[in-house]
Motif scaffolding. Structure first.
Motif, PDB file in Angstrom:
ATOM      1  N   LYS A 318       7.106   7.701  -9.038  1.00 19.08           N
ATOM      2  CA  LYS A 318       5.602   7.932  -8.814  1.00 19.08           C
ATOM      3  C   LYS A 318       4.589   6.617  -9.444  1.00 19.08           C
ATOM      4  O   LYS A 318       3.932   5.847  -8.593  1.00 19.08           O
ATOM      5  CB  LYS A 318       4.852   8.962  -9.580  1.00 19.08           C
ATOM      6  CG  LYS A 318       3.400   8.970  -9.533  1.00 19.08           C
ATOM      7  CD  LYS A 318       3.245  10.591  -9.384  1.00 19.08           C
ATOM      8  CE  LYS A 318       1.980  10.810  -8.772  1.00 19.08           C
ATOM      9  NZ  LYS A 318       1.413  12.486  -8.563  1.00 19.08           N
ATOM     10  N   GLU A 319       5.276   6.262 -10.423  1.00 19.22           N
ATOM     11  CA  GLU A 319       4.855   4.878 -11.166  1.00 19.22           C
ATOM     12  C   GLU A 319       4.986   3.670  -9.996  1.00 19.22           C
ATOM     13  O   GLU A 319       3.937   2.787  -9.938  1.00 19.22           O
ATOM     14  CB  GLU A 319       5.627   4.438 -12.300  1.00 19.22           C
ATOM     15  CG  GLU A 319       4.983   3.638 -13.448  1.00 19.22           C
ATOM     16  CD  GLU A 319       5.747   3.434 -14.637  1.00 19.22           C
ATOM     17  OE1 GLU A 319       6.159   4.510 -15.092  1.00 19.22           O
ATOM     18  OE2 GLU A 319       5.999   2.299 -14.883  1.00 19.22           O
ATOM     19  N   ILE A 322       2.195   4.027  -7.578  1.00 15.92           N
ATOM     20  CA  ILE A 322       1.123   3.454  -8.076  1.00 15.92           C
ATOM     21  C   ILE A 322       1.127   2.204  -8.196  1.00 15.92           C
ATOM     22  O   ILE A 322      -0.090   1.360  -7.755  1.00 15.92           O
ATOM     23  CB  ILE A 322       0.832   3.863  -9.549  1.00 15.92           C
ATOM     24  CG1 ILE A 322       0.834   5.572  -9.456  1.00 15.92           C
ATOM     25  CG2 ILE A 322      -0.738   3.296 -10.292  1.00 15.92           C
ATOM     26  CD1 ILE A 322       0.938   6.026 -10.888  1.00 15.92           C
ATOM     27  N   MET A 323       1.970   1.531  -8.603  1.00 17.82           N
ATOM     28  CA  MET A 323       1.958  -0.155  -8.638  1.00 17.82           C
ATOM     29  C   MET A 323       1.884  -0.633  -7.226  1.00 17.82           C
ATOM     30  O   MET A 323       1.003  -1.704  -7.111  1.00 17.82           O
ATOM     31  CB  MET A 323       3.189  -0.642  -9.391  1.00 17.82           C
ATOM     32  CG  MET A 323       3.085  -0.306 -10.892  1.00 17.82           C
ATOM     33  SD  MET A 323       4.107  -1.295 -11.968  1.00 17.82           S
ATOM     34  CE  MET A 323       5.844  -0.698 -11.565  1.00 17.82           C
ATOM     35  N   LYS A 324       2.352  -0.131  -6.338  1.00 13.90           N
ATOM     36  CA  LYS A 324       2.380  -0.724  -4.856  1.00 13.90           C
ATOM     37  C   LYS A 324       0.856  -0.313  -4.420  1.00 13.90           C
ATOM     38  O   LYS A 324       0.305  -1.216  -3.716  1.00 13.90           O
ATOM     39  CB  LYS A 324       3.296  -0.100  -4.178  1.00 13.90           C
ATOM     40  CG  LYS A 324       4.760  -0.566  -4.478  1.00 13.90           C
ATOM     41  CD  LYS A 324       5.685   0.017  -3.314  1.00 13.90           C
ATOM     42  CE  LYS A 324       6.877  -0.842  -3.089  1.00 13.90           C
ATOM     43  NZ  LYS A 324       7.605  -0.554  -1.877  1.00 13.90           N
ATOM     44  N   ALA A 325       0.284   0.828  -4.916  1.00 15.62           N
ATOM     45  CA  ALA A 325      -0.833   1.103  -4.078  1.00 15.62           C
ATOM     46  C   ALA A 325      -1.955   0.046  -4.918  1.00 15.62           C
ATOM     47  O   ALA A 325      -2.988  -0.417  -4.095  1.00 15.62           O
ATOM     48  CB  ALA A 325      -1.285   2.347  -4.566  1.00 15.62           C
ATOM     49  N   VAL A 326      -1.861  -0.545  -5.978  1.00 18.28           N
ATOM     50  CA  VAL A 326      -2.888  -1.223  -6.701  1.00 18.28           C
ATOM     51  C   VAL A 326      -2.412  -2.884  -6.301  1.00 18.28           C
ATOM     52  O   VAL A 326      -2.954  -3.781  -7.174  1.00 18.28           O
ATOM     53  CB  VAL A 326      -2.901  -0.921  -8.214  1.00 18.28           C
ATOM     54  CG1 VAL A 326      -3.609   0.336  -8.380  1.00 18.28           C
ATOM     55  CG2 VAL A 326      -1.746  -1.356  -8.874  1.00 18.28           C
ATOM     56  N   GLY A 327      -1.440  -3.144  -5.428  1.00 21.24           N
ATOM     57  CA  GLY A 327      -1.282  -4.435  -5.177  1.00 21.24           C
ATOM     58  C   GLY A 327      -0.050  -5.099  -5.380  1.00 21.24           C
ATOM     59  O   GLY A 327       0.219  -6.281  -5.324  1.00 21.24           O
ATOM     60  N   ALA A 328       0.920  -4.279  -6.048  1.00 23.76           N
ATOM     61  CA  ALA A 328       2.524  -4.763  -6.221  1.00 23.76           C
ATOM     62  C   ALA A 328       3.161  -4.974  -4.892  1.00 23.76           C
ATOM     63  O   ALA A 328       3.225  -4.081  -4.037  1.00 23.76           O
ATOM     64  CB  ALA A 328       3.153  -4.132  -7.103  1.00 23.76           C
ATOM     65  N   LYS A 329       3.660  -6.124  -4.639  1.00 24.51           N
ATOM     66  CA  LYS A 329       4.628  -6.365  -3.607  1.00 24.51           C
ATOM     67  C   LYS A 329       5.787  -6.012  -4.083  1.00 24.51           C
ATOM     68  O   LYS A 329       6.330  -5.704  -5.207  1.00 24.51           O
ATOM     69  CB  LYS A 329       4.537  -7.985  -3.308  1.00 24.51           C
ATOM     70  CG  LYS A 329       3.321  -8.434  -2.674  1.00 24.51           C
ATOM     71  CD  LYS A 329       3.433  -9.904  -2.373  1.00 24.51           C
ATOM     72  CE  LYS A 329       2.167 -10.318  -1.940  1.00 24.51           C
ATOM     73  NZ  LYS A 329       1.959 -11.801  -1.883  1.00 24.51           N
ATOM     74  N   ASN A 330       6.582  -5.778  -2.904  1.00 18.24           N
ATOM     75  CA  ASN A 330       8.140  -5.226  -3.119  1.00 18.24           C
ATOM     76  C   ASN A 330       8.829  -6.200  -3.980  1.00 18.24           C
ATOM     77  O   ASN A 330       9.513  -5.719  -5.056  1.00 18.24           O
ATOM     78  CB  ASN A 330       8.981  -5.190  -1.720  1.00 18.24           C
ATOM     79  CG  ASN A 330       8.638  -4.263  -0.724  1.00 18.24           C
ATOM     80  OD1 ASN A 330       7.677  -3.543  -1.297  1.00 18.24           O
ATOM     81  ND2 ASN A 330       9.231  -4.084   0.378  1.00 18.24           N
ATOM     82  N   HIS A 332       7.602  -8.119  -6.559  1.00 15.70           N
ATOM     83  CA  HIS A 332       7.099  -7.680  -7.941  1.00 15.70           C
ATOM     84  C   HIS A 332       7.959  -6.552  -8.476  1.00 15.70           C
ATOM     85  O   HIS A 332       8.298  -6.676  -9.612  1.00 15.70           O
ATOM     86  CB  HIS A 332       5.638  -7.142  -7.844  1.00 15.70           C
ATOM     87  CG  HIS A 332       4.812  -8.275  -7.520  1.00 15.70           C
ATOM     88  ND1 HIS A 332       3.513  -8.377  -6.799  1.00 15.70           N
ATOM     89  CD2 HIS A 332       4.854  -9.879  -7.328  1.00 15.70           C
ATOM     90  CE1 HIS A 332       2.965  -9.401  -6.667  1.00 15.70           C
ATOM     91  NE2 HIS A 332       3.806 -10.254  -6.970  1.00 15.70           N
ATOM     92  N   ILE A 336      10.425  -6.619 -11.730  1.00 15.61           N
ATOM     93  CA  ILE A 336      10.169  -5.970 -13.008  1.00 15.61           C
ATOM     94  C   ILE A 336      11.320  -5.210 -13.364  1.00 15.61           C
ATOM     95  O   ILE A 336      11.747  -5.263 -14.628  1.00 15.61           O
ATOM     96  CB  ILE A 336       8.994  -4.923 -12.810  1.00 15.61           C
ATOM     97  CG1 ILE A 336       7.575  -5.748 -12.816  1.00 15.61           C
ATOM     98  CG2 ILE A 336       8.975  -3.976 -13.895  1.00 15.61           C
ATOM     99  CD1 ILE A 336       6.394  -5.027 -12.387  1.00 15.61           C
ATOM    100  N   VAL A 411       5.271   3.479  -0.056  1.00 14.68           N
ATOM    101  CA  VAL A 411       4.177   3.935  -0.891  1.00 14.68           C
ATOM    102  C   VAL A 411       3.906   5.402  -1.259  1.00 14.68           C
ATOM    103  O   VAL A 411       3.693   5.886  -1.938  1.00 14.68           O
ATOM    104  CB  VAL A 411       2.973   2.956  -0.884  1.00 14.68           C
ATOM    105  CG1 VAL A 411       2.078   2.810  -1.932  1.00 14.68           C
ATOM    106  CG2 VAL A 411       3.223   1.789  -0.080  1.00 14.68           C
ATOM    107  N   LEU A 415       4.111   8.038  -3.978  1.00 16.73           N
ATOM    108  CA  LEU A 415       2.756   8.416  -4.632  1.00 16.73           C
ATOM    109  C   LEU A 415       2.891   9.862  -4.394  1.00 16.73           C
ATOM    110  O   LEU A 415       2.386  10.699  -5.501  1.00 16.73           O
ATOM    111  CB  LEU A 415       1.692   8.049  -3.939  1.00 16.73           C
ATOM    112  CG  LEU A 415       0.971   6.653  -4.181  1.00 16.73           C
ATOM    113  CD1 LEU A 415      -0.155   6.302  -3.259  1.00 16.73           C
ATOM    114  CD2 LEU A 415       0.587   6.719  -5.554  1.00 16.73           C
TER     115      LEU A 415
END
Lengths: 418, 228
Positions: A318-319, A322-330, A332, A336, A411, A415
């Motif tokens: 889920k996290e 979320i990160m992808k929904a707020v603009g994280a690319k694959n 990124h 991480i 995504v 989610l």
């Protein structure tokens, strides 16, 4: 951005303290084993090297029978060779040389109670007096019983006997023995000047090279006198050569070998560097083998990291969404997770290196006490750097697969994941 | 030009072995600055529509344009950048990252856009102050109440100064009073800052702040009415 990813990865590791530590333990056990084994191996190698240098001296080389040393060890050929020692002493770059030749000879001692002469075929060894005066580190502790002595450079018809031989021939210091040489040479009468003391621990006294056992069953006479019995040397076991100060040992050794071979001596010149590299090959093979075994536990540690990362990906689905929904690319997400697993590897590496070095110091001390030598403790900077880099890499590689899976999660599905 | 324009949108996906036709030819236009409420029974396609509006998902067929730009023509990374810059999401379950403080959660969208650290921190504090959480900056989500978490989520949605806020049941997990403050916050974003707000909701209170209510059934728009 990298620093932010470090922070993100770090906060996630810290959030799962127990699991992260267990994973790190899995890694550092392996690292500890590898570092400890390699360090002990390096320490032993250096210790052996130092010992060889101490005995051998960096200015000395040995002439051994051809084919008796090195990788191409062959069984053909005799283990004795012909040698013109006087000529060798005049070779450019040679300071002193000493040789050992050996024969089996018919020897007569003193009469027994019934008047029968003690006699028999016995090994006779000719030693250059220089062996005792100039190469004492090779000969080891040749010691005679009280009242006797070893022979000196001026001596010619004197003998030093092993204890057993002296008893068999019924001779004592001051008495004589007779040694018969070749048929066309006269028998020679030798005065016994010394009898070798038997070592306390029953171990035969032995020098560094196997050609010169200080044996209780051998008769020792001066090298030069051997010629009067058997003619020019065809039966040399070993020759020690010391080079003149400032000369390149390997150069002189190579030249001596080539010229001696041209003169019909089947010899191989062995220098300090030959011996230490030969020993080095053995010790590094052994330590590589041991480290390889330890590497298996490292592999297990890596699988542990992978397992943790897979679990982490799953529970953070889920996290990730979320990160992808707020603009994280694959890429990124991938970074991480790889950083996160790499950091666990690195921490394992740091702890493991420290523990491994400590362990190797303890092990060296124990081995040193067992064998009564001082073993060098080696903390090789190359080893430490390679270990730390390698442990980060181990973690990162182990995390790569789970991280790729994490980054490829759609995504919307991520989610929705509960 | 409308901010969002959807025409003849269909979306099919597979759930196990059955195909679900979530959207079946939907038309929708959303103008800059308005508040739209999307209503409908569960399974009517509300969430799917939200995902397409927020560029989280692409339609199976039909035309979807954001600010005049067709979404189907964008690569995956371009879609990511688009939603990072122009869309802010608010979810029913808040969806904060549990390991990060309120401030870091708000910074998250800026991190992925590469906003410098100092600027990011200042912006996060400004936004948290704006939603009334100036004193909760360092708290982790589990140290915050539901209403506070949703306000952090709103601050996060505003981080990159987006054109549109998409809120999926933003009051669904909150009591009436807390829900009321959240709705008021969203209303002010539209009135004061000119943000476009799309609410997916069952909440009659939420409907009240909307300028327009759209009802969905079986993947189509069945009713569209302007609120007085």
């Amino acid at each position: 951005m990298l620093r932010d990813f470090l922070v993100l990865a770090g906060s996630s590791i810290l959030h799962r303290k127990i699991r992260s530590w267990l994973t790190v333990i899995g890694v550092f056990i392996g690292i500890t084993a590898v570092v400890a084994l390699i360090s002990v191996g390096l320490g032993l190698e250096r210790t052996i090297d130092d010992e060889v240098a101490k005995v051998f001296g960096v200015d000395t080389f040995v002439l051994a029978p051809r084919g008796s040393f090195g990788p191409a060890r062959s069984s053909e050929g005799s283990n004795q060779y012909a040698l013109d020692l006087e000529w060798l002493r005049t070779l450019d770059g040679v300071q002193t040389a000493a040789a050992v030749r050996q024969r089996t000879a018919f020897v007569q001692g003193q009469p027994g109670p019934e008047g029968r002469l003690a006699q028999g075929f016995l090994p006779v060894m000719g030693l250059s007096p220089e062996l005792i005066t100039s190469f004492s580190s090779f000969v080891g502790s040749l010691e005679v019983e009280p009242g006797g002595r070893l022979f000196q450079e001026a001596d010619s018809v004197v003998a030093v006997l092993g204890r057993e031989v002296a008893t068999r021939l019924r001779v004592d210091v001051g008495q004589t023995i007779v040694i018969a040489g070749d048929a066309d040479k006269p028998e020679i009468t030798f005065t016994v000047v010394g009898i070798l003391a038997t070592a306390d621990d029953e171990r035969p006294q032995q020098g560094f090279t196997s050609g010169m056992p200080a044996s209780a069953t051998t008769i020792y006479i001066p090298y030069g006198t051997m010629e009067s019995l058997w003619g020019p040397a065809q039966d040399v076991l070993v020759t020690l050569v010391r080079t003149a100060p400032g000369r390149d040992v390997d150069e002189v050794a190579n030249r001596a070998q080539a010229e001696l071979r041209a003169r019909g001596s089947r010899v191989t010149a062995i220098t300090y560097s030959d011996i230490s590299s030969a020993i080095g090959t053995v010790t590094s093979t052994v330590s590589a083998f041991l480290a390889g075994i330890a590497g298996i536990s490292l592999l297990v540690g890596g699988v542990g990291v992978m397992n943790t990362m897979f679990t982490s990906v799953l529970e953070r689905t889920k996290e990730i969404g979320i990160m992808k929904a707020v603009g994280a690319k694959n890429s990124h997400i991938l970074s991480i997770f790889v950083i996160e697993s790499g950091m666990m590897g690195l921490v394992g590496g740091i702890v493991g290196t420290l523990l491994g070095l400590g362990l190797s110091a303890v092990a060296s001390a124990i081995i040193g006490r067992m064998f009564d030598v001082r073993i060098a403790v080696v903390a090789s900077p190359v080893l430490i750097t390679a270990t730390l880099g390698g442990s980060f890499l181990l973690g990162a590689v182990a995390g790569l697969w789970p991280a790729r899976r994490a980054s490829k999660l759609p995504v919307v599905d991520a989610l929705r994941y509960e | 030009m409308p901010l969002l324009e959807l025409a003849g949108i269909t979306k099919d996906y597979r759930l196990g072995k059955t195909f679900v036709h979530a959207l079946r030819g939907l038309d929708l236009t959303i103008e800059q600055g308005e508040i739209v409420a999307l209503m409908g029974p569960s399974g009517s396609g509300k969430s799917t529509l939200m995902h397409i509006l927020g560029a989280l998902d692409t339609p199976t067929s039909g035309m979807a344009a954001f600010d005049g730009q067709s979404l189907q023509q964008l690569s995956e990374n371009q879609l990511v950048t688009l939603r990072g810059r122009k869309v802010g999401f608010v979810f029913q379950t808040f969806n904060l990252v549990p390991t990060l403080s309120a401030q870091k959660n708000v910074e998250l969208p800026m991190i992925f856009l590469g906003v410098p650290k100092r600027k990011r921190a200042a912006r996060a504090k400004e936004l948290l102050t704006k939603v009334g959480l100036a004193d909760r900056i360092r708290h982790k989500p589990n140290e915050l109440s539901g209403g506070e978490r949703q306000r952090v989520a709103i601050a996060r949605a505003l981080a990159n100064n987006p054109e549109i806020i998409l809120a999926d049941e933003p009051t669904g997990n909150l009591d009436t009073e807390t829900g009321g403050t959240i709705l008021e916050l969203l209303r002010r974003l539209s009135v004061d800052d000119g943000k476009t707000v799309v609410l997916v909701t069952h909440d009659p209170e939420a409907v009240r702040i909307a300028g327009r209510v759209i009802r969905l059934r079986d993947g189509r728009t069945v009713e569209e009415k302007a609120n007085a």
